[in-house]
Enzyme design. Sequence first.
Site, mmCIF file in Angstrom:
data_model
loop_
_atom_site.group_PDB
_atom_site.id
_atom_site.type_symbol
_atom_site.label_atom_id
_atom_site.label_comp_id
_atom_site.label_asym_id
_atom_site.label_seq_id
_atom_site.Cartn_x
_atom_site.Cartn_y
_atom_site.Cartn_z
ATOM 1 C CG HIS A 168 15.367 16.246 78.751
ATOM 2 N ND1 HIS A 168 14.394 17.029 79.317
ATOM 3 C CD2 HIS A 168 15.661 16.825 77.559
ATOM 4 C CE1 HIS A 168 14.117 18.046 78.516
ATOM 5 N NE2 HIS A 168 14.869 17.940 77.432
ATOM 6 C CE1 TYR A 226 11.096 14.738 84.758
ATOM 7 C CE2 TYR A 226 10.541 16.927 85.536
ATOM 8 C CZ TYR A 226 10.597 16.004 84.524
ATOM 9 O OH TYR A 226 10.147 16.333 83.276
#
Length: 188
Positions: A57, A127
């Site tokens: 991604h 993240y």
Amino acid sequence: MTLPGTYLITPDQIPDERGAFYEAFRSDVLESVTGAAFRPRQINYSVSRRHTLRGIHSVRIPPGQAKYVTCVRGALRDLVVDLRIGSPTFGEHQVSELDASSGRSVYVPEGVGHGFLALTDDACICYVVSTAYVPGTQIDINPLDPDLALPWNCPETPLISDKDAKAPTVAEAVRADLLPRFSKAGTP
């Protein structure tokens, strides 16, 4: 790391009889090493069972999105893939083993794709990202793209989302003009 602008960060731990302490993230230190400003705008967590494969991604530019990735529970095999057209390492990857006990983190600059394989049940990845989520800007590349031949080394068929399984290959993404361009400064 071998891809321009990517870094593996290993913190200095201060252990004692109670456990250990370490600084997991310092924006001033990261910025002095990378030469790029990194201001957290969103923090995400993903919890996965063993053999779950997530990625590859990235985010279109603009808005772009740099990531500071840390395994906060369990262990995972972390991969970054250079998706920046014109980069000297375009299509190449870097593998890191991340686990909660080491505190190691990976800095992923804008334009570089990211994915991971959960090596333990209940693996949790954090993240810290430089931009908030913007619908419609996600870049997804099939993590099993045969041209990339990424070394997931999963001992059984990985658990993968339909979205990731149906994602385009790098070649398809290039033809669709989905990928960012690389600049000589090392950023898209």
